[in-house]
Design an enzyme around this catalytic site. Structure first.
Site, PDB file in Angstrom:
ATOM      1  N   THR A 183      -0.386   2.978   6.942  1.00 38.32           N
ATOM      2  CA  THR A 183      -0.673   3.657   5.676  1.00 38.32           C
ATOM      3  C   THR A 183      -2.185   3.789   5.478  1.00 38.32           C
ATOM      4  O   THR A 183      -2.684   4.848   5.090  1.00 38.32           O
ATOM      5  CB  THR A 183      -0.066   2.852   4.507  1.00 38.32           C
ATOM      6  OG1 THR A 183       1.272   2.484   4.839  1.00 38.32           O
ATOM      7  CG2 THR A 183      -0.086   3.638   3.220  1.00 38.32           C
ATOM      8  N   CYS A 200       5.517   1.188  10.661  1.00 37.00           N
ATOM      9  CA  CYS A 200       4.854   0.319   9.685  1.00 37.00           C
ATOM     10  C   CYS A 200       4.751  -1.039  10.355  1.00 37.00           C
ATOM     11  O   CYS A 200       5.715  -1.498  10.995  1.00 37.00           O
ATOM     12  CB  CYS A 200       5.697   0.224   8.412  1.00 37.00           C
ATOM     13  SG  CYS A 200       5.174  -1.086   7.275  1.00 37.00           S
ATOM     14  N   THR A 201       3.596  -1.674  10.244  1.00 40.54           N
ATOM     15  CA  THR A 201       3.362  -2.904  11.012  1.00 40.54           C
ATOM     16  C   THR A 201       4.183  -4.093  10.503  1.00 40.54           C
ATOM     17  O   THR A 201       4.262  -5.114  11.181  1.00 40.54           O
ATOM     18  CB  THR A 201       1.866  -3.255  11.036  1.00 40.54           C
ATOM     19  OG1 THR A 201       1.382  -3.333   9.674  1.00 40.54           O
ATOM     20  CG2 THR A 201       1.073  -2.206  11.791  1.00 40.54           C
ATOM     21  N   HIS A 202       4.783  -3.957   9.340  1.00 41.88           N
ATOM     22  CA  HIS A 202       5.696  -5.017   8.879  1.00 41.88           C
ATOM     23  C   HIS A 202       7.016  -5.023   9.672  1.00 41.88           C
ATOM     24  O   HIS A 202       7.657  -6.055   9.804  1.00 41.88           O
ATOM     25  CB  HIS A 202       6.044  -4.819   7.397  1.00 41.88           C
ATOM     26  CG  HIS A 202       4.985  -5.276   6.438  1.00 41.88           C
ATOM     27  ND1 HIS A 202       3.807  -4.606   6.248  1.00 41.88           N
ATOM     28  CD2 HIS A 202       4.945  -6.355   5.606  1.00 41.88           C
ATOM     29  CE1 HIS A 202       3.078  -5.229   5.336  1.00 41.88           C
ATOM     30  NE2 HIS A 202       3.746  -6.301   4.934  1.00 41.88           N
ATOM     31  N   TYR A 215       0.835  -1.203   0.000  1.00 38.57           N
ATOM     32  CA  TYR A 215       0.000   0.000   0.000  1.00 38.57           C
ATOM     33  C   TYR A 215       0.874   1.260   0.000  1.00 38.57           C
ATOM     34  O   TYR A 215       0.430   2.328  -0.429  1.00 38.57           O
ATOM     35  CB  TYR A 215      -0.840   0.064   1.279  1.00 38.57           C
ATOM     36  CG  TYR A 215      -2.083  -0.804   1.326  1.00 38.57           C
ATOM     37  CD1 TYR A 215      -2.563  -1.506   0.218  1.00 38.57           C
ATOM     38  CD2 TYR A 215      -2.789  -0.913   2.528  1.00 38.57           C
ATOM     39  CE1 TYR A 215      -3.712  -2.286   0.315  1.00 38.57           C
ATOM     40  CE2 TYR A 215      -3.939  -1.675   2.622  1.00 38.57           C
ATOM     41  CZ  TYR A 215      -4.397  -2.364   1.517  1.00 38.57           C
ATOM     42  OH  TYR A 215      -5.533  -3.118   1.620  1.00 38.57           O
ATOM     43  N   GLY A 216       2.069   1.140   0.544  1.00 36.41           N
ATOM     44  CA  GLY A 216       2.905   2.308   0.829  1.00 36.41           C
ATOM     45  C   GLY A 216       3.233   3.166  -0.372  1.00 36.41           C
ATOM     46  O   GLY A 216       3.493   4.354  -0.237  1.00 36.41           O
ATOM     47  N   CYS A 233      -2.557  -1.251   9.877  1.00 36.60           N
ATOM     48  CA  CYS A 233      -1.708  -0.710   8.821  1.00 36.60           C
ATOM     49  C   CYS A 233      -1.645   0.801   9.004  1.00 36.60           C
ATOM     50  O   CYS A 233      -2.693   1.468   9.000  1.00 36.60           O
ATOM     51  CB  CYS A 233      -2.337  -1.060   7.471  1.00 36.60           C
ATOM     52  SG  CYS A 233      -1.493  -0.324   6.072  1.00 36.60           S
TER      53      CYS A 233
HETATM   54  N1  DGL Z   1       2.019  -2.592   6.961  1.00 35.72           N
HETATM   55  C1  DGL Z   1       1.612  -1.376   6.382  1.00 35.72           C
HETATM   56  C2  DGL Z   1       1.824  -0.177   7.268  1.00 35.72           C
HETATM   57  O1  DGL Z   1       1.787  -0.297   8.467  1.00 35.72           O
HETATM   58  C3  DGL Z   1       1.795  -1.141   4.908  1.00 35.72           C
HETATM   59  C4  DGL Z   1       2.986  -1.685   4.196  1.00 35.72           C
HETATM   60  C5  DGL Z   1       2.752  -1.570   2.697  1.00 35.72           C
HETATM   61  O2  DGL Z   1       1.875  -2.280   2.208  1.00 35.72           O
HETATM   62  O3  DGL Z   1       3.431  -0.768   2.050  1.00 35.72           O
HETATM   63  O4  DGL Z   1       1.976   0.921   6.806  1.00 35.72           O
END
Ligand code: DGL
Length: 267
Positions: A76, A185-187, A43-44, A74
């Site tokens: 974003t 970012c949650t990743h 999504y970023g 997320c």
């Molecule tokens: N995990 C997401 C966040 O916290 C988005 C990462 C992505 O899809 O770019 O922003």
């Protein structure tokens, strides 16, 4: 809507599992429905309009499943869509995630805080407002890290490739004086070990899983919606490949899990 209804949680991919992990620890009796919107990750780098449109689709889906709450796991998507989601579903408990700017502002001794997040989060008006409100005196250094999202999606969390990817961005912010780092970012919590090694000892790395779980508990409690039942079920769904999500989630959460693919028309 009943206290035994599930809680819907979603992210562009597997990053939101870092939030799900904290919710399961805090609220083990709750049934959770996790959706990875993997057909549209990342999504970023997408427009806020696109991310907001996905958020609306996901919210409608959770409501159609009878969910009592929705967690936008997320940063974003929260930045792009949380206000519209609350307008769209005023009766639903909706919790978003934001970079931990407020605790970072309290912790910093140097007055410099580094934030790792997506381009979308860092460019958003919501993030700018958060910084103005919570850290007006602090110098905030921004570091977009789309590569880190890719690595986590590929399951590369440790080893030379992960270490090489985090080394440069972390060193840059440390050398510029940041003594607190925000994982916006949650990743990124899945790369914690590599980031910690690059940052050096004693540098706090702030993430938001636990505070989000506390906020969720509080809101459910206020509405009398906390589940009183036994251990909650965990269901995983994806707009991408079910087998891939099952394998990723099993590795990230440390237990064998299955996933379902969502219907073609949903995507
Ligand atoms: N995990 C997401 C966040 O916290 C988005 C990462 C992505 O899809 O770019 O922003």
């Amino acid at each position: 809507m009943l206290s035994e209804s599930p809680i819907g949680i979603y992210d562009s991919g597997v990053g939101g599992l870092s939030v799900l992990r904290a919710i399961r620890d805090a609220l083990p009796q709750e049934s959770l429905l996790y959706v990875a919107d993997s057909a549209h990750v990342p999504y970023g780098e997408k427009t806020p309009q696109f991310v907001a449109q996905r958020a609306a689709t996901l919210a409608d889906y959770f409501v159609s499943c009878g969910a009592k709450a929705m967690v936008v796991a997320c940063n974003t998507a929260t930045a792009a869509a949380i206000a519209q989601l609350r307008q769209r579903h005023p009766g639903l408990v909706i919790i978003g995630v934001e970079p931990a700017i407020k605790p970072a502002a309290h912790l910093t001794q140097s007055g410099v805080v580094g934030v790792f997040a997506t381009t979308g989060t860092l460019a958003s008006a919501k993030f700018a407002a958060l910084v103005r409100r919570e850290a007006p005196e602090v110098r905030i250094l921004l570091q977009p890290c789309p590569e880190w999202v890719r690595l986590v999606e590929q399951g590369v969390l440790h080893g030379p490739q992960a270490e090489a990817a985090v080394r440069g961005p972390v060193a840059q912010l440390r050398e510029a004086g940041a003594d607190v780092l925000v994982l916006g970012c949650t990743h990124f919590p899945f790369l914690r070990e590599a980031i910690e090694a690059a940052a050096g000892p004693g540098v706090p790395l702030l993430e938001t899983g636990a505070p989000v779980a506390r906020r969720l508990r509080h809101q459910l409690q206020e509405r009398g919606l906390l589940s009183a039942g036994g251990p909650g079920a965990l269901r995983l769904q994806t707009s991408g490949a079910a087998g891939a999500l099952a394998a990723q989630a099993s590795r990230l959460l440390g237990q064998a899990l299955a996933a379902d693919a969502l219907a073609e028309r949903w995507r």
